[in-house]
Scaffold this motif. Structure first.
Motif, PDB file in Angstrom:
ATOM      1  N   VAL A 135      14.012  79.277  35.298  1.00 15.78           N
ATOM      2  CA  VAL A 135      15.327  79.909  35.166  1.00 15.78           C
ATOM      3  C   VAL A 135      15.354  80.801  33.932  1.00 15.78           C
ATOM      4  O   VAL A 135      15.837  81.941  33.980  1.00 15.78           O
ATOM      5  CB  VAL A 135      16.435  78.846  35.085  1.00 15.78           C
ATOM      6  CG1 VAL A 135      17.784  79.508  34.832  1.00 15.78           C
ATOM      7  CG2 VAL A 135      16.489  78.030  36.372  1.00 15.78           C
ATOM      8  N   LEU A 136      14.822  80.301  32.821  1.00 17.45           N
ATOM      9  CA  LEU A 136      14.792  81.099  31.593  1.00 17.45           C
ATOM     10  C   LEU A 136      13.962  82.364  31.777  1.00 17.45           C
ATOM     11  O   LEU A 136      14.343  83.450  31.309  1.00 17.45           O
ATOM     12  CB  LEU A 136      14.229  80.268  30.439  1.00 17.45           C
ATOM     13  CG  LEU A 136      15.148  79.181  29.874  1.00 17.45           C
ATOM     14  CD1 LEU A 136      14.377  78.292  28.911  1.00 17.45           C
ATOM     15  CD2 LEU A 136      16.348  79.792  29.183  1.00 17.45           C
ATOM     16  N   SER A 137      12.821  82.242  32.447  1.00 13.52           N
ATOM     17  CA  SER A 137      11.967  83.413  32.671  1.00 13.52           C
ATOM     18  C   SER A 137      12.664  84.447  33.541  1.00 13.52           C
ATOM     19  O   SER A 137      12.570  85.657  33.282  1.00 13.52           O
ATOM     20  CB  SER A 137      10.647  82.984  33.329  1.00 13.52           C
ATOM     21  OG  SER A 137       9.897  82.165  32.459  1.00 13.52           O
ATOM     22  N   THR A 138      13.351  83.981  34.577  1.00 11.16           N
ATOM     23  CA  THR A 138      14.087  84.899  35.444  1.00 11.16           C
ATOM     24  C   THR A 138      15.220  85.574  34.685  1.00 11.16           C
ATOM     25  O   THR A 138      15.443  86.786  34.820  1.00 11.16           O
ATOM     26  CB  THR A 138      14.653  84.151  36.664  1.00 11.16           C
ATOM     27  OG1 THR A 138      13.583  83.534  37.381  1.00 11.16           O
ATOM     28  CG2 THR A 138      15.386  85.096  37.599  1.00 11.16           C
ATOM     29  N   ALA A 155      15.776  92.786  21.746  1.00 14.66           N
ATOM     30  CA  ALA A 155      14.408  93.051  21.315  1.00 14.66           C
ATOM     31  C   ALA A 155      13.435  92.047  21.931  1.00 14.66           C
ATOM     32  O   ALA A 155      12.280  92.369  22.203  1.00 14.66           O
ATOM     33  CB  ALA A 155      14.327  92.994  19.790  1.00 14.66           C
ATOM     34  N   ASP A 156      13.918  90.829  22.157  1.00 16.48           N
ATOM     35  CA  ASP A 156      13.082  89.756  22.706  1.00 16.48           C
ATOM     36  C   ASP A 156      13.862  89.102  23.849  1.00 16.48           C
ATOM     37  O   ASP A 156      14.699  88.226  23.619  1.00 16.48           O
ATOM     38  CB  ASP A 156      12.767  88.729  21.615  1.00 16.48           C
ATOM     39  CG  ASP A 156      11.804  87.635  22.069  1.00 16.48           C
ATOM     40  OD1 ASP A 156      11.752  87.366  23.287  1.00 16.48           O
ATOM     41  OD2 ASP A 156      11.125  87.057  21.203  1.00 16.48           O
ATOM     42  N   PRO A 157      13.605  89.520  25.100  1.00 22.04           N
ATOM     43  CA  PRO A 157      14.384  89.011  26.238  1.00 22.04           C
ATOM     44  C   PRO A 157      14.327  87.490  26.402  1.00 22.04           C
ATOM     45  O   PRO A 157      15.339  86.869  26.731  1.00 22.04           O
ATOM     46  CB  PRO A 157      13.762  89.735  27.443  1.00 22.04           C
ATOM     47  CG  PRO A 157      13.195  90.988  26.874  1.00 22.04           C
ATOM     48  CD  PRO A 157      12.695  90.600  25.512  1.00 22.04           C
ATOM     49  N   MET A 158      13.162  86.885  26.163  1.00 21.35           N
ATOM     50  CA  MET A 158      13.070  85.432  26.324  1.00 21.35           C
ATOM     51  C   MET A 158      13.885  84.708  25.254  1.00 21.35           C
ATOM     52  O   MET A 158      14.557  83.707  25.539  1.00 21.35           O
ATOM     53  CB  MET A 158      11.613  84.972  26.270  1.00 21.35           C
ATOM     54  CG  MET A 158      11.436  83.455  26.421  1.00 21.35           C
ATOM     55  SD  MET A 158      12.163  82.769  27.947  1.00 21.35           S
ATOM     56  CE  MET A 158      10.864  83.139  29.126  1.00 21.35           C
ATOM     57  N   LEU A 159      13.851  85.209  24.029  1.00 22.58           N
ATOM     58  CA  LEU A 159      14.662  84.605  22.978  1.00 22.58           C
ATOM     59  C   LEU A 159      16.144  84.769  23.300  1.00 22.58           C
ATOM     60  O   LEU A 159      16.939  83.840  23.112  1.00 22.58           O
ATOM     61  CB  LEU A 159      14.344  85.249  21.632  1.00 22.58           C
ATOM     62  CG  LEU A 159      15.029  84.654  20.400  1.00 22.58           C
ATOM     63  CD1 LEU A 159      14.657  83.187  20.229  1.00 22.58           C
ATOM     64  CD2 LEU A 159      14.669  85.445  19.146  1.00 22.58           C
TER      65      LEU A 159
END
Length: 215
Positions: A135-138, A155-159
């Protein structure tokens, strides 16, 4: 043959439901195959026809729930990828997300996995990777595409994805994990947390805010 297969599947599902109840009530060490069989209304021999041992049964209960994450993954992508009103769609996503993850069944399973993380570290890692991490990756991929459309500044999509979900779930999930009270929050309270998380997230990541700060 078809009737027999259906009966086997029905027994399989009955055993899984019974085992989930027993594991959640007694914990993994306190659960017995005898009690699981009695709760399922089948013989212990029948349980062993479906599952080699208690560990295999526990593994299947935990990992079978990751399939339910598919719905959340599709929801994230469908809600954000073609958005015409980012704030409105983020609020909708947040409300659906917090409702799904505050489901008592999900919370009880989460506690069960955490309680047995030392005993079954690989199982816990697999559950996290197939479930929450997907879910986080999506969500991160969606945020990245929104940034390319100049709708978000990340700047950091996952963060950013972790920050968004963290703000959304920190208060209600922590209370449920520590107190065991899965019914503490009303739908209105969860909606308030969802709206607050979206407001805080957009105040830090909206492209309009970043443009103003640079001017």
């Amino acid at each position: 043959m078809a009737v027999s297969a259906k009966r086997m599947d029905a027994k399989h599902q009955a055993i899984l439901r019974a085992a989930a109840d027993v594991f959640q009530e007694k914990g993994y060490p306190g659960a017995s195959m005898d009690e699981i069989a009695a709760t399922a209304g089948v013989s212990k021999q029948t349980v062993y026809k479906h599952f080699a041992d208690k560990e295999q049964l526990f593994n299947e209960i935990v990992l079978s729930t990751t399939a339910e994450i598919d719905q959340l993954v599709r929801l994230v992508a469908a809600t954000l990828d073609d958005t015409k009103d980012l704030e409105k769609d983020l609020r909708r996503l947040a409300k659906l997300f917090i409702t799904a993850l505050m489901d008592p069944k999900v919370l009880r399973l989460r506690r069960l996995v955490i309680a047995n993380a030392d005993r079954f570290p690989e199982l816990g890692a697999t559950w996290y990777e197939r479930g929450f991490e997907r879910v986080l990756s999506t969500l991160a991929s969606s945020f990245d595409r929104l940034a390319k459309r100049k709708l978000l500044d990340v700047a950091d999509p996952m963060l950013a994805a972790n920050h968004f979900v963290g703000m959304l779930l920190w208060i209600p999930v922590n209370r449920a994990m520590f107190t065991g009270n899965h019914e503490y929050y009303t739908g209105r309270q969860l909606e308030r947390y969802a709206d607050a998380a979206v407001s805080a997230f957009l105040s830090g990541h909206s492209s309009a805010r970043s443009a103003r700060s640079r001017s």
